[in-house]
Design a protein around this motif. Structure first.
Motif, short mmCIF file in Angstrom:
data_model
loop_
_atom_site.label_atom_id
_atom_site.label_comp_id
_atom_site.label_asym_id
_atom_site.label_seq_id
_atom_site.Cartn_x
_atom_site.Cartn_y
_atom_site.Cartn_z
N MET A 1 0.83 -1.18 0.00
CA MET A 1 0.00 0.00 0.00
C MET A 1 0.88 1.25 0.00
SD MET A 1 -3.22 1.14 2.38
CE MET A 1 -2.55 0.81 3.95
N ASP A 2 1.97 1.22 0.76
CA ASP A 2 2.84 2.39 0.86
C ASP A 2 3.36 2.81 -0.51
OD1 ASP A 2 4.49 4.16 2.77
OD2 ASP A 2 6.01 3.30 1.44
N ALA A 3 3.82 1.85 -1.28
CA ALA A 3 4.37 2.17 -2.61
C ALA A 3 3.32 2.74 -3.54
CB ALA A 3 5.00 0.91 -3.22
N THR A 4 2.08 2.37 -3.33
CA THR A 4 1.00 2.84 -4.18
C THR A 4 0.53 4.24 -3.82
OG1 THR A 4 0.22 0.57 -4.52
CG2 THR A 4 -1.37 2.34 -4.93
N CYS A 5 0.48 4.54 -2.54
CA CYS A 5 -0.21 5.78 -2.16
C CYS A 5 0.65 6.87 -1.52
CB CYS A 5 -1.41 5.48 -1.27
SG CYS A 5 -1.01 4.93 0.39
N GLU A 21 5.13 14.78 2.59
CA GLU A 21 4.58 13.56 2.02
C GLU A 21 3.07 13.52 2.24
OE1 GLU A 21 6.67 10.38 3.89
OE2 GLU A 21 5.72 10.71 5.80
N TYR A 22 2.43 12.76 1.39
CA TYR A 22 0.97 12.69 1.40
C TYR A 22 0.57 11.27 1.08
CZ TYR A 22 -3.88 13.83 0.18
OH TYR A 22 -5.24 13.90 0.13
N PHE A 23 -0.39 10.74 1.82
CA PHE A 23 -0.91 9.41 1.53
C PHE A 23 -2.20 9.59 0.73
CE2 PHE A 23 1.80 8.75 5.18
CZ PHE A 23 2.52 7.64 4.80
N ASP A 24 -2.11 9.38 -0.57
CA ASP A 24 -3.27 9.54 -1.45
C ASP A 24 -4.09 8.27 -1.41
OD1 ASP A 24 -5.14 9.96 -3.42
OD2 ASP A 24 -3.71 10.75 -4.88
N LYS A 25 -5.03 8.27 -0.49
CA LYS A 25 -5.85 7.08 -0.25
C LYS A 25 -6.65 6.65 -1.46
CE LYS A 25 -8.23 10.83 1.18
NZ LYS A 25 -7.61 12.06 1.63
N TYR A 26 -6.96 7.57 -2.34
CA TYR A 26 -7.75 7.19 -3.51
C TYR A 26 -6.97 6.27 -4.43
CZ TYR A 26 -10.68 10.84 -1.64
OH TYR A 26 -11.44 11.59 -0.79
N LEU A 27 -5.65 6.29 -4.35
CA LEU A 27 -4.85 5.39 -5.17
C LEU A 27 -4.99 3.95 -4.70
CD1 LEU A 27 -1.66 7.57 -5.71
CD2 LEU A 27 -3.53 7.14 -7.31
N PHE A 28 -5.15 3.70 -3.39
CA PHE A 28 -5.40 2.32 -2.97
C PHE A 28 -6.87 1.99 -2.98
CE2 PHE A 28 -5.36 4.01 1.49
CZ PHE A 28 -6.51 3.43 1.98
N GLU A 29 -7.74 2.98 -2.77
CA GLU A 29 -9.17 2.70 -2.78
C GLU A 29 -9.68 2.40 -4.19
OE1 GLU A 29 -10.62 5.14 1.15
OE2 GLU A 29 -10.75 6.14 -0.78
N ALA A 30 -9.00 2.90 -5.19
CA ALA A 30 -9.40 2.65 -6.58
C ALA A 30 -8.88 1.33 -7.11
CB ALA A 30 -8.89 3.80 -7.47
N ASP A 106 -10.25 6.84 6.09
CA ASP A 106 -9.08 6.44 5.32
C ASP A 106 -7.79 6.80 6.04
OD1 ASP A 106 -9.38 9.19 4.92
OD2 ASP A 106 -9.93 8.97 2.83
N VAL A 107 -7.51 8.09 6.20
CA VAL A 107 -6.28 8.56 6.84
C VAL A 107 -6.64 9.55 7.95
CG1 VAL A 107 -4.08 9.76 6.47
CG2 VAL A 107 -5.02 8.31 4.65
N ILE A 108 -6.01 9.37 9.10
CA ILE A 108 -6.19 10.30 10.23
C ILE A 108 -4.84 10.93 10.54
CG2 ILE A 108 -6.65 10.50 12.70
CD1 ILE A 108 -8.70 8.26 12.41
N THR A 109 -4.82 12.26 10.61
CA THR A 109 -3.63 12.99 11.06
C THR A 109 -3.95 13.68 12.38
OG1 THR A 109 -2.91 13.31 8.77
CG2 THR A 109 -1.88 14.70 10.44
N THR A 110 -4.82 14.67 12.34
CA THR A 110 -5.25 15.34 13.57
C THR A 110 -6.64 14.89 13.99
OG1 THR A 110 -6.22 17.21 12.38
CG2 THR A 110 -3.89 17.39 13.02
N GLY A 111 -7.36 14.24 13.08
CA GLY A 111 -8.69 13.74 13.39
C GLY A 111 -9.81 14.75 13.24
N GLY A 112 -9.56 15.86 12.57
CA GLY A 112 -10.57 16.91 12.45
C GLY A 112 -11.89 16.45 11.86
#
Length: 170
Positions: A1-5, A21-30, A106-112
């Motif tokens: 997953m890391d290499a993908t997103c 860096e950014y984890f683009d969750k749509y790349l693994f969700e797609a 999908d991704v939590i950083t601060t949880g807003g």
């Protein structure tokens, strides 16, 4: 997953923080295979008393839907804010007042976004105590949602992804 997103560059996160860096969750969700793997892992982290899954707009919805198909728990699709037309609902799907919802993100950083959804759902009568996410990128050992008494369960943490990446590069 890391290499993908995992993307590198300069990114402004929802929280306003700037990250290299950014984890683009749509790349693994797609990707059907990756989404299925994530869904299986999320399903294992669900508390046994879950009555509904709450897929958060927008990235949590594909994961929650895939998990629902695996475990047979219905999904509530939670908007960032109640729509201003039609039914004017905050969440689409079955009634949730008095029911135990496990949020899926999908991704939590601060949880807003999770915090906002938790407060809104609780105000509408839901019982919300747990969120399960694919990636928790908050600082190790911190619960960014402790202020709303929400337990965070993660498939992967940023620290685990970093360690796997370092091992693969060694």
């Amino acid at each position: 997953m890391d290499a993908t997103c995992r993307l590198t560059g300069e990114f402004t996160l929802r929280s306003g923080q700037v990250s290299n860096e950014y984890f683009d969750k749509y790349l693994f969700e797609a990707d059907p295979q990756l989404l299925a793997r994530v869904a299986r892992e999320v399903a294992q982290l669900l508390p046994g008393d879950a009555e509904l899954l709450g897929g958060l707009e927008m990235g949590g919805i594909p994961i929650a839907t895939a998990v629902s198909q695996l475990v047979g728990i219905p999904v509530v699709f939670v908007r960032k804010k109640a729509k201003e037309y039609g039914t004017a609902k905050l969440a689409e799907g079955p009634a949730f007042d008095g029911r135990r919802i496990v949020l899926i993100e999908d991704v939590i950083t601060t949880g807003g976004a999770v915090r906002d959804a938790t407060n809104a759902l609780r105000s509408a009568g839901a019982i919300v105590e747990t969120v399960v996410c694919a990636i928790d990128r908050s600082p190790a050992g911190e619960n960014p949602l402790a202020d709303v008494e929400l337990e965070v369960r993660a498939v992967l943490t940023k620290a685990e992804l970093d360690a796997a990446r370092a091992a693969a590069q060694a």
